[in-house]
Design a protein around this motif. Structure first.
Motif, PDB file in Angstrom:
ATOM      1  N   ALA A  53     -45.749  19.298  15.982  1.00 60.41           N
ATOM      2  CA  ALA A  53     -44.582  18.728  15.317  1.00 60.41           C
ATOM      3  C   ALA A  53     -43.372  19.632  15.531  1.00 60.41           C
ATOM      4  CB  ALA A  53     -44.859  18.573  13.824  1.00 60.41           C
ATOM      5  N   PRO A  54     -42.304  19.137  16.140  1.00 60.06           N
ATOM      6  CA  PRO A  54     -41.093  19.959  16.309  1.00 60.06           C
ATOM      7  C   PRO A  54     -40.543  20.386  14.950  1.00 60.06           C
ATOM      8  CG  PRO A  54     -40.986  17.957  17.644  1.00 60.06           C
ATOM      9  CD  PRO A  54     -42.158  17.790  16.732  1.00 60.06           C
ATOM     10  N   VAL A  55     -40.142  21.660  14.860  1.00 58.02           N
ATOM     11  CA  VAL A  55     -39.696  22.229  13.586  1.00 58.02           C
ATOM     12  C   VAL A  55     -38.197  22.519  13.639  1.00 58.02           C
ATOM     13  CG1 VAL A  55     -39.838  24.238  12.064  1.00 58.02           C
ATOM     14  CG2 VAL A  55     -41.919  23.205  12.970  1.00 58.02           C
ATOM     15  N   PHE A  56     -37.509  22.144  12.564  1.00 62.90           N
ATOM     16  CA  PHE A  56     -36.109  22.515  12.350  1.00 62.90           C
ATOM     17  C   PHE A  56     -36.072  23.269  11.031  1.00 62.90           C
ATOM     18  CE2 PHE A  56     -36.289  18.694  14.881  1.00 62.90           C
ATOM     19  CZ  PHE A  56     -35.465  18.993  15.951  1.00 62.90           C
ATOM     20  N   GLN A  57     -35.756  24.555  11.119  1.00 60.35           N
ATOM     21  CA  GLN A  57     -35.958  25.462   9.984  1.00 60.35           C
ATOM     22  C   GLN A  57     -34.642  25.983   9.425  1.00 60.35           C
ATOM     23  OE1 GLN A  57     -38.619  28.678  10.948  1.00 60.35           O
ATOM     24  NE2 GLN A  57     -38.052  29.859   9.140  1.00 60.35           N
ATOM     25  N   ALA A  58     -34.504  25.888   8.093  1.00 57.56           N
ATOM     26  CA  ALA A  58     -33.323  26.430   7.423  1.00 57.56           C
ATOM     27  C   ALA A  58     -33.232  27.929   7.662  1.00 57.56           C
ATOM     28  CB  ALA A  58     -33.397  26.152   5.925  1.00 57.56           C
ATOM     29  N   GLY A  59     -32.023  28.397   7.914  1.00 58.85           N
ATOM     30  CA  GLY A  59     -31.819  29.817   8.176  1.00 58.85           C
ATOM     31  C   GLY A  59     -31.959  30.170   9.636  1.00 58.85           C
ATOM     32  N   CYS A  60     -32.579  29.282  10.415  1.00 60.03           N
ATOM     33  CA  CYS A  60     -32.724  29.502  11.856  1.00 60.03           C
ATOM     34  C   CYS A  60     -31.966  28.444  12.652  1.00 60.03           C
ATOM     35  CB  CYS A  60     -34.203  29.480  12.251  1.00 60.03           C
ATOM     36  SG  CYS A  60     -35.199  30.807  11.537  1.00 60.03           S
ATOM     37  N   ASP A  61     -32.233  27.192  12.368  1.00 56.66           N
ATOM     38  CA  ASP A  61     -31.629  26.096  13.110  1.00 56.66           C
ATOM     39  C   ASP A  61     -30.413  25.499  12.405  1.00 56.66           C
ATOM     40  OD1 ASP A  61     -33.656  25.938  15.276  1.00 56.66           O
ATOM     41  OD2 ASP A  61     -34.983  25.469  13.601  1.00 56.66           O
ATOM     42  N   PHE A  62     -30.283  25.726  11.123  1.00 63.16           N
ATOM     43  CA  PHE A  62     -29.140  25.216  10.372  1.00 63.16           C
ATOM     44  C   PHE A  62     -28.980  26.025   9.090  1.00 63.16           C
ATOM     45  CE2 PHE A  62     -32.827  22.958   8.842  1.00 63.16           C
ATOM     46  CZ  PHE A  62     -32.663  22.926   7.474  1.00 63.16           C
ATOM     47  N   ALA A  63     -27.781  25.973   8.521  1.00 62.61           N
ATOM     48  CA  ALA A  63     -27.525  26.714   7.285  1.00 62.61           C
ATOM     49  C   ALA A  63     -26.224  26.238   6.656  1.00 62.61           C
ATOM     50  CB  ALA A  63     -27.449  28.215   7.556  1.00 62.61           C
ATOM     51  N   PRO A  64     -26.126  26.306   5.327  1.00 58.52           N
ATOM     52  CA  PRO A  64     -24.862  26.024   4.654  1.00 58.52           C
ATOM     53  C   PRO A  64     -24.068  27.314   4.477  1.00 58.52           C
ATOM     54  CG  PRO A  64     -26.562  26.274   3.011  1.00 58.52           C
ATOM     55  CD  PRO A  64     -27.224  26.520   4.358  1.00 58.52           C
ATOM     56  N   ARG A  65     -22.793  27.180   4.240  1.00 54.58           N
ATOM     57  CA  ARG A  65     -21.952  28.327   3.908  1.00 54.58           C
ATOM     58  C   ARG A  65     -21.045  27.932   2.757  1.00 54.58           C
ATOM     59  NH1 ARG A  65     -18.275  30.397   8.602  1.00 54.58           N
ATOM     60  NH2 ARG A  65     -17.155  28.470   8.073  1.00 54.58           N
ATOM     61  N   LYS A  66     -21.121  28.685   1.682  1.00 52.95           N
ATOM     62  CA  LYS A  66     -20.329  28.366   0.506  1.00 52.95           C
ATOM     63  C   LYS A  66     -18.855  28.602   0.785  1.00 52.95           C
ATOM     64  CE  LYS A  66     -19.846  29.347  -4.434  1.00 52.95           C
ATOM     65  NZ  LYS A  66     -20.301  30.166  -5.580  1.00 52.95           N
ATOM     66  N   GLU A  67     -18.035  27.663   0.314  1.00 55.07           N
ATOM     67  CA  GLU A  67     -16.591  27.786   0.399  1.00 55.07           C
ATOM     68  C   GLU A  67     -15.990  27.648  -0.989  1.00 55.07           C
ATOM     69  OE1 GLU A  67     -15.526  24.747   3.156  1.00 55.07           O
ATOM     70  OE2 GLU A  67     -16.146  25.901   4.919  1.00 55.07           O
ATOM     71  N   GLN A  68     -14.705  27.860  -1.116  1.00 60.89           N
ATOM     72  CA  GLN A  68     -14.064  27.888  -2.425  1.00 60.89           C
ATOM     73  C   GLN A  68     -14.251  26.584  -3.196  1.00 60.89           C
ATOM     74  OE1 GLN A  68      -9.951  28.999  -2.326  1.00 60.89           O
ATOM     75  NE2 GLN A  68      -9.728  29.019  -4.540  1.00 60.89           N
ATOM     76  N   ASN A  69     -14.108  25.465  -2.524  1.00 58.04           N
ATOM     77  CA  ASN A  69     -14.196  24.171  -3.198  1.00 58.04           C
ATOM     78  C   ASN A  69     -15.349  23.315  -2.694  1.00 58.04           C
ATOM     79  OD1 ASN A  69     -11.833  24.597  -4.804  1.00 58.04           O
ATOM     80  ND2 ASN A  69     -10.590  24.185  -2.996  1.00 58.04           N
ATOM     81  N   GLY A  70     -16.368  23.951  -2.130  1.00 58.13           N
ATOM     82  CA  GLY A  70     -17.499  23.192  -1.621  1.00 58.13           C
ATOM     83  C   GLY A  70     -18.318  24.035  -0.668  1.00 58.13           C
TER      84      GLY A  70
END
Length: 263
Positions: A53-70
């Motif tokens: 099963a192909p894996v897409f992993q948080a912290g490796c393949d994608f991540a959010p970044r907090k901003e002032q209003n979102g």
């Protein structure tokens, strides 16, 4: 993230629980994995490897970044900036980025979903009973936190509000770790309004009151969720809120009461 819950069915270690949760992974079907503790992550990745099963992993393949209003999202060849949070709580950055990643994977499989749809989904999502301010007024907060991980996330959010006091209507199912949940919700000015949620097996009111007293907290017992909630609302002062948490069954009962009494 995988945490200790339903241990009587899933196992007594994170590895065992992850092994059960990994049953959702299917042969050669992409799997999107959120942030996990190392023991759980190892089991999930190994299961995905075995099944191809192909894996897409948080912290490796994608991540959010907090901003002032979102927040913004980066990953899977997609960049989304200035996203407005439809849900409150720092942990929702991870949850929403996980949802975005899963949606992008679907899009890559041919489902038509424009960036605008992703943006609207993040902004308009609602989750009753999960850090839900009743009717948008910041006086009564409903949250289904019923395990240690949920209580920690709830505590982190409450700590950002600068409250003088929290009047907690608290009830839990009999298979939950009530004492550990109380210990995880470390906030000042906590008062307990203990009650049994409407389930077949609940933690007895006397037990909850005892945990509260042992922790040095004001604690009182009530016969029904309605009585506990009414008392908490009546006692609530300026710079305080009423919190209903510990069981989704309790939250459901509270919502029914509030719809009748506080329309």
């Amino acid at each position: 993230p995988i945490s200790f819950d339903h241990c009587e069915h899933l196992g007594e270690s994170l590895s065992a629980i992850a092994g059960e949760k990994a049953g959702i992974i299917k042969p050669e079907v992409p799997v999107v994995i959120g942030m996990q503790q190392s023991d759980a992550l190892f089991v999930l990745l190994e299961r995905a490897r075995v099944l191809g099963a192909p894996v897409f992993q948080a912290g490796c393949d994608f991540a959010p970044r907090k901003e002032q209003n979102g927040f913004s999202f980066r990953g899977l060849d997609v960049k989304l900036d200035n996203l407005e949070l439809g849900l409150v709580g720092e942990h929702q950055l991870q949850n929403l980025s996980l949802a975005i990643a899963a949606t992008i994977v679907l899009r890559n499989q041919g489902i038509r979903l424009e960036d605008g749809a992703l943006r609207r989904g993040v902004e308009n999502v609602r989750w009753p009973g999960r850090l839900e301010w009743w009717q948008g007024n910041r006086k009564i907060l409903l949250d289904g936190a019923h395990n240690v991980a949920g209580a920690k996330a709830l505590g982190c959010y409450l700590a950002t509000l600068g409250l003088r006091g929290v009047r907690w209507v608290w009830g839990m199912k009999g298979d939950k770790q009530a004492e550990e949940v109380l210990g995880a919700l470390k906030i000042p000015g906590l008062s307990l309004y203990c009650v049994e949620p409407p389930v077949e097996e609940a933690v007895p009111v006397k037990t909850l009151v005892g945990y509260g007293n042992a922790s040095g907290l004001p604690a009182a017992g009530f016969a029904t969720p309605e009585a506990a909630l009414a008392a908490a609302i009546q006692d609530c002062r300026e710079d305080e809120i009423v919190l209903v948490a510990g069981s989704l069954f309790l939250v459901a009962s509270a919502r029914e009461y509030l719809m009748k009494e506080l329309v």
